[in-house]
Design a protein around this motif. Structure first.
Motif, mmCIF file in Angstrom:
data_model
loop_
_atom_site.group_PDB
_atom_site.id
_atom_site.type_symbol
_atom_site.label_atom_id
_atom_site.label_comp_id
_atom_site.label_asym_id
_atom_site.label_seq_id
_atom_site.Cartn_x
_atom_site.Cartn_y
_atom_site.Cartn_z
ATOM 1 N N VAL A 56 0.857 -1.201 0.000
ATOM 2 C CA VAL A 56 0.000 0.000 0.000
ATOM 3 C C VAL A 56 0.892 1.250 0.000
ATOM 4 C CG1 VAL A 56 -1.868 1.237 1.175
ATOM 5 C CG2 VAL A 56 -1.825 -1.264 1.237
ATOM 6 N N CYS A 57 1.983 1.209 0.779
ATOM 7 C CA CYS A 57 2.950 2.323 0.780
ATOM 8 C C CYS A 57 3.469 2.598 -0.627
ATOM 9 C CB CYS A 57 4.163 1.982 1.657
ATOM 10 S SG CYS A 57 3.866 2.166 3.402
ATOM 11 N N LYS A 58 3.831 1.528 -1.304
ATOM 12 C CA LYS A 58 4.385 1.670 -2.669
ATOM 13 C C LYS A 58 3.346 2.277 -3.616
ATOM 14 C CE LYS A 58 7.602 -2.173 -2.054
ATOM 15 N NZ LYS A 58 7.801 -3.617 -2.288
ATOM 16 N N ALA A 59 2.084 1.863 -3.451
ATOM 17 C CA ALA A 59 1.005 2.386 -4.305
ATOM 18 C C ALA A 59 0.788 3.881 -4.030
ATOM 19 C CB ALA A 59 -0.280 1.612 -4.044
ATOM 20 N N ILE A 60 0.792 4.259 -2.741
ATOM 21 C CA ILE A 60 0.584 5.676 -2.377
ATOM 22 C C ILE A 60 1.776 6.516 -2.849
ATOM 23 C CG2 ILE A 60 0.372 7.286 -0.420
ATOM 24 C CD1 ILE A 60 -1.186 5.022 1.058
ATOM 25 N N LEU A 86 1.317 7.264 -6.443
ATOM 26 C CA LEU A 86 0.313 8.315 -6.674
ATOM 27 C C LEU A 86 0.867 9.693 -6.308
ATOM 28 C CD1 LEU A 86 -2.902 6.562 -5.289
ATOM 29 C CD2 LEU A 86 -2.499 7.204 -7.671
ATOM 30 N N ASN A 87 1.590 9.759 -5.207
ATOM 31 C CA ASN A 87 2.153 11.049 -4.777
ATOM 32 C C ASN A 87 3.187 11.570 -5.768
ATOM 33 O OD1 ASN A 87 0.545 11.225 -2.538
ATOM 34 N ND2 ASN A 87 2.102 10.586 -1.065
ATOM 35 N N LYS A 88 3.994 10.657 -6.312
ATOM 36 C CA LYS A 88 5.059 11.076 -7.242
ATOM 37 C C LYS A 88 4.514 11.363 -8.641
ATOM 38 C CE LYS A 88 9.058 9.085 -4.934
ATOM 39 N NZ LYS A 88 9.756 7.827 -4.645
ATOM 40 N N GLU A 89 3.639 10.465 -9.130
ATOM 41 C CA GLU A 89 3.166 10.604 -10.513
ATOM 42 C C GLU A 89 1.992 11.577 -10.650
ATOM 43 O OE1 GLU A 89 2.373 6.676 -11.997
ATOM 44 O OE2 GLU A 89 4.421 5.987 -11.578
ATOM 45 N N LYS A 90 1.133 11.621 -9.624
ATOM 46 C CA LYS A 90 -0.079 12.457 -9.736
ATOM 47 C C LYS A 90 -0.040 13.649 -8.776
ATOM 48 C CE LYS A 90 -1.818 9.399 -12.579
ATOM 49 N NZ LYS A 90 -3.047 8.669 -12.742
ATOM 50 N N ASN A 91 1.036 13.732 -7.998
ATOM 51 C CA ASN A 91 1.199 14.845 -7.067
ATOM 52 C C ASN A 91 -0.005 14.985 -6.114
ATOM 53 O OD1 ASN A 91 2.771 16.866 -6.073
ATOM 54 N ND2 ASN A 91 1.949 18.447 -7.443
ATOM 55 N N LEU A 92 -0.441 13.866 -5.531
ATOM 56 C CA LEU A 92 -1.669 13.868 -4.729
ATOM 57 C C LEU A 92 -1.453 14.228 -3.256
ATOM 58 C CD1 LEU A 92 -3.670 10.803 -6.113
ATOM 59 C CD2 LEU A 92 -4.038 13.217 -6.576
ATOM 60 N N ASN A 93 -0.204 14.165 -2.817
ATOM 61 C CA ASN A 93 0.102 14.558 -1.431
ATOM 62 C C ASN A 93 -0.724 13.771 -0.393
ATOM 63 O OD1 ASN A 93 1.485 16.019 0.488
ATOM 64 N ND2 ASN A 93 -0.054 17.660 0.546
ATOM 65 N N LEU A 94 -0.841 12.462 -0.594
ATOM 66 C CA LEU A 94 -1.623 11.616 0.327
ATOM 67 C C LEU A 94 -0.811 11.279 1.569
ATOM 68 C CD1 LEU A 94 -3.049 9.152 -2.357
ATOM 69 C CD2 LEU A 94 -4.340 10.952 -1.192
ATOM 70 N N LYS A 95 -1.512 11.130 2.682
ATOM 71 C CA LYS A 95 -0.883 10.707 3.939
ATOM 72 C C LYS A 95 -1.355 9.281 4.237
ATOM 73 C CE LYS A 95 0.756 14.853 4.937
ATOM 74 N NZ LYS A 95 1.933 14.933 4.082
ATOM 75 N N PHE A 96 -0.497 8.484 4.880
ATOM 76 C CA PHE A 96 -0.856 7.091 5.203
ATOM 77 C C PHE A 96 -0.610 6.845 6.690
ATOM 78 C CE2 PHE A 96 0.194 2.329 4.371
ATOM 79 C CZ PHE A 96 -1.138 1.968 4.576
ATOM 80 N N VAL A 97 -1.665 6.513 7.422
ATOM 81 C CA VAL A 97 -1.552 6.213 8.853
ATOM 82 C C VAL A 97 -1.643 4.696 9.028
ATOM 83 C CG1 VAL A 97 -2.527 6.591 11.149
ATOM 84 C CG2 VAL A 97 -2.649 8.419 9.439
#
Length: 338
Positions: A181-185, A188-199
């Motif tokens: 899941v970390c790798k998927a997020i 997304l953060n790198k390619e789509k610049n989504l700035n997601l946080k993962f708890v």
């Protein structure tokens, strides 16, 4: 007989069972703390019972089964986990001696109890194939859920949901696959610049350090139950990416708390949501692209309301779950006595 104290998945499920059975004097519970008082309690309470129901995996179950046999009492086992299978998934290096011991314990239980109640249909079907010699013994009874309590806590923390926050329980345990899941997020953060946080919440096991190495991750090794529900109430998406999950109580807790859901098709709780579709499910728990695509889809089109509508309360409301279990046990007596 089992753990009614800990805030682990099985511990919470057992507490729900106890609560669902209410103050009925026909049910006795194991409450002793020390080894000696536990043994005395096993003997005393078994003598006064028609049937012993084991709801935790413990070496004490072997003593209790022997006592039950001595006094010709029936025994049933609520199966929260398939220990030997989970041990193999969670450990990169398998200790053959330890695995042998776990297998012998499990085989003893399967061999000697009258019935094994798996905590989901999915697990029951899996077990019938995995342990064909005991196929006839496997039945299922879903874990119980206290909807009211979760809804009340969610309302209490009804602050604005963080649309960038994704939550997973299970910590660094390998079969929970939070690293994927970390790798998927990250993707997304790198390619789509989504700035997601993962708890991530849960014990370190093997993957904690790798999970924590991502800068968007907040990691908690342990939190009180209410704090976890608070996190669910403020997160946008709950992800359960398990390669094997007998039930997955936190899936329902997060959904009732208002999270959108993305869960693996291996999760037992999938059977309790009638409105689930392929878009809500992960089919390859090691495929980061699939997870990334489905998270992105969820950020645009939410599924919480649709899935909540489809929860099968008939079977999983804690009072119903407890009643269903008692009915199944009573049926067992009737069938075997006629």
């Amino acid at each position: 007989m089992g753990d009614f104290i800990l805030d682990t998945g099985p511990g919470i499920a057992n507490k729900m069972l106890r609560k669902g059975l209410g103050e009925n004097k026909n049910f006795l519970f194991s409450d002793a703390k020390s080894k000696l008082t536990r043994v005395l309690e096993i003997i005393y309470k078994t003598i006064y019972s028609d049937c012993v129901c084991f709801c935790s995996s413990s070496k004490a179950n072997i003593i209790a089964i022997k006592v039950a046999k001595l006094f010709k009492k029936k025994t049933v086992y609520i199966m929260h986990g398939y220990l030997s299978h989970e041990y193999k998934i969670n450990n990169t290096e398998v200790d053959e001696e330890e695995l042998k011991e776990i297998k012998e314990y499990e085989q003893y239980i399967f061999q000697n109890v009258t019935k094994v109640f798996c905590v989901s249909k999915k697990l029951m079907q899996y077990m019938k194939t995995a342990e064909p010699q005991f196929a006839e013994k496997f039945d299922y009874n879903f874990n119980g859920v206290d909807f009211q309590k979760i809804e009340d806590i969610a309302r209490m923390y009804n602050r604005k949901r963080n649309q960038k926050q994704i939550l997973s329980i299970g910590g660094g345990m390998r079969r929970k696959n939070n690293l994927t899941v970390c790798k998927a997020i990250d993707k997304l953060n790198k390619e789509k610049n989504l700035n997601l946080k993962f708890v991530v919440v849960g014990l370190p096991y093997s993957d904690k350090d790798k999970i924590e190495s991502y800068d968007f991750v907040t990691y908690y090794e342990s939190l009180p139950y209410e704090k976890v529900l608070e996190l669910m109430s403020e997160s946008a998406i709950y992800v359960q990416n398990s390669s094997f999950e007998t039930f997955g109580l936190s899936v329902l807790e997060s959904l009732i708390s208002g999270c959108d859901l993305l869960i693996s098709n291996n999760v037992g709780a999938v059977d309790t949501i009638t409105t689930i579709t392929k878009d809500d499910l992960i089919f390859n728990t090691y495929e980061e692209q699939e997870i990334a695509d489905k998270i992105e889809h969820l950020l645009k089109s939410h599924n919480a309301e649709r899935l909540k509508q489809g929860i099968n309360k008939e079977e999983i409301l804690y009072t119903n779950s407890a009643k269903n279990l008692v009915n199944k046990i009573e049926e067992l007596f009737y069938k075997n006595n006629h």
